[in-house]
Write an enzyme that holds these catalytic residues in place. Sequence first.
Site, mmCIF file in Angstrom:
data_model
loop_
_atom_site.group_PDB
_atom_site.id
_atom_site.type_symbol
_atom_site.label_atom_id
_atom_site.label_comp_id
_atom_site.label_asym_id
_atom_site.label_seq_id
_atom_site.Cartn_x
_atom_site.Cartn_y
_atom_site.Cartn_z
ATOM 1 N N CYS A 127 -1.079 -22.087 -32.101
ATOM 2 C CA CYS A 127 -1.882 -22.123 -30.898
ATOM 3 C C CYS A 127 -2.893 -20.973 -30.873
ATOM 4 O O CYS A 127 -4.089 -21.179 -31.024
ATOM 5 C CB CYS A 127 -0.869 -22.014 -29.765
ATOM 6 S SG CYS A 127 -1.454 -22.407 -28.190
ATOM 7 N N HIS A 131 -0.295 -16.331 -4.589
ATOM 8 C CA HIS A 131 -1.480 -16.058 -5.417
ATOM 9 C C HIS A 131 -1.107 -15.650 -6.845
ATOM 10 O O HIS A 131 -1.932 -15.093 -7.563
ATOM 11 C CB HIS A 131 -2.351 -14.972 -4.769
ATOM 12 C CG HIS A 131 -3.056 -15.433 -3.521
ATOM 13 N ND1 HIS A 131 -3.338 -14.591 -2.472
ATOM 14 C CD2 HIS A 131 -3.508 -16.648 -3.150
ATOM 15 C CE1 HIS A 131 -3.946 -15.280 -1.507
ATOM 16 N NE2 HIS A 131 -4.053 -16.529 -1.892
ATOM 17 N N SER A 165 -3.721 -9.351 7.366
ATOM 18 C CA SER A 165 -4.642 -9.646 8.453
ATOM 19 C C SER A 165 -4.967 -11.133 8.529
ATOM 20 O O SER A 165 -5.802 -11.548 9.328
ATOM 21 C CB SER A 165 -5.934 -8.830 8.295
ATOM 22 O OG SER A 165 -5.632 -7.462 8.394
ATOM 23 N N GLN A 208 1.256 -12.955 -0.557
ATOM 24 C CA GLN A 208 -0.081 -13.007 -1.156
ATOM 25 C C GLN A 208 -0.206 -11.951 -2.247
ATOM 26 O O GLN A 208 -1.184 -11.942 -2.988
ATOM 27 C CB GLN A 208 -1.143 -12.699 -0.098
ATOM 28 C CG GLN A 208 -1.186 -13.702 1.022
ATOM 29 C CD GLN A 208 -2.114 -13.232 2.132
ATOM 30 O OE1 GLN A 208 -3.289 -13.572 2.170
ATOM 31 N NE2 GLN A 208 -1.592 -12.434 3.032
ATOM 32 N N THR A 218 0.832 -1.208 0.000
ATOM 33 C CA THR A 218 0.000 0.000 0.000
ATOM 34 C C THR A 218 0.866 1.258 0.000
ATOM 35 O O THR A 218 0.495 2.261 -0.612
ATOM 36 C CB THR A 218 -0.988 0.031 1.188
ATOM 37 O OG1 THR A 218 -0.321 -0.400 2.358
ATOM 38 C CG2 THR A 218 -2.181 -0.865 0.942
#
Length: 247
Positions: A157, A124, A194, A105, A29
Site C-alpha cells: 500500500c 471530531h 460555547s 469535540q 485548556t
Amino acid sequence: MKLKQIKQLANLIEKSDSIVFLTGAGVSTASGIPDFRSTTGIWTEDHSREYYTSRDYFFKDPEDFWLKYKDIFQVKLLKNYQPNKVHKFPSDLAKKGKQVSIVTQNVDGLHRLPGNNQNVVEYHGNLNTASCPKCGKTHNLAYILEKEVPTCTNRDCQAILKPDIVLFGDPITKHAEAEATIESSELLLVLGTSLLVTPFSLLPSYAKQLGLPMAIINREGTPMDDLFDFVIHDELMSVVTQLEQLL
Ligand SMILES: [Zn+2]
C-alpha cells in the site's frame, strides 16, 4: 446564587443513573492545550491555517499538508499532556456506578483515560492516530512522529496516511451515534464549550426535544443558554471541584 445552583445540580447528578457529557476545548485548556477555535486560539490568528488543514489541501498536496498539520496542531507535544480533574470527573461518577457517556469535540484524546470503561464518542476525531485512506490500517502517534510524512506500513500500500481528525470539508460521521448516546441518558451536562460549531451545537436541542434535564458550565454565555435548566458561567475547574465535594 451560584452556590445554590451548584447544590441543586449536585442533587440532580446524584439522582441520575445515566449521564451524557458534551465537552469542548474548555475541558482541556487546564491541561495546557490551546483552544484551536476560540478568539485567542490559533485559528483566528491566521485564516490560511484552516485551508492548510482542510480535506481539499490533504488531497492536493499531502506532503506539505503533513508539515503544516503537525505544526498547527503541535502534534509532537501531545504526549506531554495529562488529563486534568475535569477529564476525571465523568470517570469518578462511573466508578460510583453511574452509566456515563461523553461526546467530545476535543481531538486530544484526553477523555480516554486508562482503565475506565465509559463510552467516549470523539465527534471530531483524535489527533493521536492516522489511518491509511487505501486499506484503513490505523497507525499510532509514535509512528506518526517518526516520519516527516507518515505512510502506510502495509507493504502493498504505502499510501500517505490521513489524520483521524475531522478535517475542514470532511463529513461528520458520529452525529447519529451522539444522538443515540443522548437517547440512552437521563441527564445532559455540557462542559467547557460555547456551542458555536455545527452540527455539534444541535445536540442540546435534540436532548431538549427528548425532555432531558440539562445543565451547562462554561466560562462565557452561549447562544444555546436558553435551552438549559442550569446555566453556570464560571471557571469549569472551580465548579467541578465544588460538585465533587458535594457528591
Ligand atoms: Zn494501507
